[in-house]
Design an enzyme around this catalytic site. Structure first.
Site, short mmCIF file in Angstrom:
data_model
loop_
_atom_site.label_atom_id
_atom_site.label_comp_id
_atom_site.label_asym_id
_atom_site.label_seq_id
_atom_site.Cartn_x
_atom_site.Cartn_y
_atom_site.Cartn_z
N LYS A 1 -14.02 -8.02 -6.60
CA LYS A 1 -14.36 -8.08 -5.17
C LYS A 1 -15.87 -8.24 -5.04
CE LYS A 1 -10.63 -5.06 -3.48
NZ LYS A 1 -10.34 -3.70 -2.90
N LYS B 1 0.85 -1.18 0.00
CA LYS B 1 0.00 0.00 0.00
C LYS B 1 0.89 1.23 0.00
CE LYS B 1 -4.21 -1.80 0.37
NZ LYS B 1 -5.29 -1.51 -0.59
#
Length: 338
Positions: A246, A150
């Site tokens: 997702k 990230k």
């Protein structure tokens, strides 16, 4: 036989803060749906996501708005027509798949023409922090096969290099969570190539997708916030080389399978991801993940505790939940116990 639907908010404290460019999480806030039909039941979990205008209250409101329809026997197709893609539909969709498996005596994987879910390699995530702290986190992942980093726009080069230094052999996914602009992305192309990054996930804000035209990226670009359902694919052609599926974006396994088939037909590579959630949230996603080049289902690993019988991970190898956890016929002795 009539059904009975219930929904509730559940909070799962995290073992450590989870930071991305958009903010920090200290707990996984989820909505759990249960549908009972006589002695049988089905469960599903959805994660409301503020990025898409969702909250616990809004998702619970959506679930309750269609409760009567579901209790009257609505199919998964009916559900897709009654609710937009998102966490509410995902939770109900999963509960319906689970209930159907219990009622038919046939596991979801069997109904889909697959064998039971098998262990697979999942990404392990290094959360956003200073390069020094990210290096410390990466050190604990040495030996992992797939690592997700990230990053933000402050020091992305240093963040990437810090992780690569301590994970020299891992495949790398870099995820800016929409925090870069096209100039920064262009500048970082040599860095991404030198660091042997395998995938860059949603570098630009979804509204800026058009800027990717003609980029000629050094590594494949993966659409996340830009890709929710199959109808999104036509506008992503030529801009992205992969899509992240997702279930909380697609509205559940039903649409996720459609998106998977359409993305494959269009030549996109496949990533399957999740929000920070419990094992109940990733159990349906495993039905899609078996078809993916990149799997990022480490959401439950961030929890202080998970469901009994949930997924287990060792050195990045994700083992599916125990038999009967979700999507499989439940032995008579266990009915009503979940």
């Amino acid at each position: 036989m009539l059904r009975r639907l219930s929904a509730r908010h559940q909070s799962w404290p995290l073992a450590a803060p989870f930071r991305i460019s958009r903010g920090v999480k200290h707990s996984a806030e989820v909505v759990v749906v249960k549908i009972r039909q006589g002695a049988l039941s089905g469960r599903g979990e959805g994660v409301p996501y503020a990025r898409y205008g969702e909250s616990i209250d809004s998702v619970l409101m959506q679930v309750r708005a269609v409760a009567g329809l579901v209790e009257a026997g609505a199919t998964r197709g009916d559900l897709a027509r009654a609710l937009p893609p998102g966490a509410a539909r995902s939770a109900i969709d999963a509960a319906l798949w689970d209930l159907e498996a219990a009622a038919s005596g046939e596991a979801v994987s069997t109904a889909l023409g697959h064998g039971p879910p098998q262990p697979l390699t999942t990404a392990l995530t290094v959360g956003l922090d200073t390069p020094e702290r990210m290096a410390e986190a990466a050190r604990s992942l040495a030996g992992a096969a797939l690592v997700k980093i990230k990053v933000d726009a402050s020091r992305p080069e240093a963040q990437i290099r810090a992780v690569r230094r301590h994970c020299p052999d891992a495949r790398l996914i870099v995820d800016p969570n929409e925090s870069w602009n096209i100039d920064l992305l262009r500048t970082l192309q040599p860095v991404l190539a030198e660091a042997r990054v395998d995938l860059v996930e949603q570098p630009l804000p979804a509204a800026d997708d058009a800027a990717l035209a003609g980029l000629g990226p050094a590594v494949p670009m993966c659409a996340d916030e830009s890709c929710h359902v199959g109808d999104d694919l036509p506008r992503l052609r030529g801009l992205y080389q992969a899509v992240n599926i997702k279930l909380d974006k697609t509205g559940g396994l039903t649409e996720a399978l459609r998106l998977l088939a359409a993305a494959r037909a269009d030549g996109f590579r496949i990533m399957v991801g999740c929000m920070i959630c419990s094992s109940l949230g990733i159990a349906p996603a495993l039905q899609v993940a078996r078809e993916a080049e990149f799997v990022d289902l480490d959401g439950p690993l961030w929890l202080q505790r998970d469901h009994a019988g949930g997924a287990r991970t060792r050195a990045g190898l994700l083992s599916p939940p125990e038999p009967g956890f979700w999507g499989e016929p439940v032995p008579l002795a266990l009915r009503g116990a979940r």
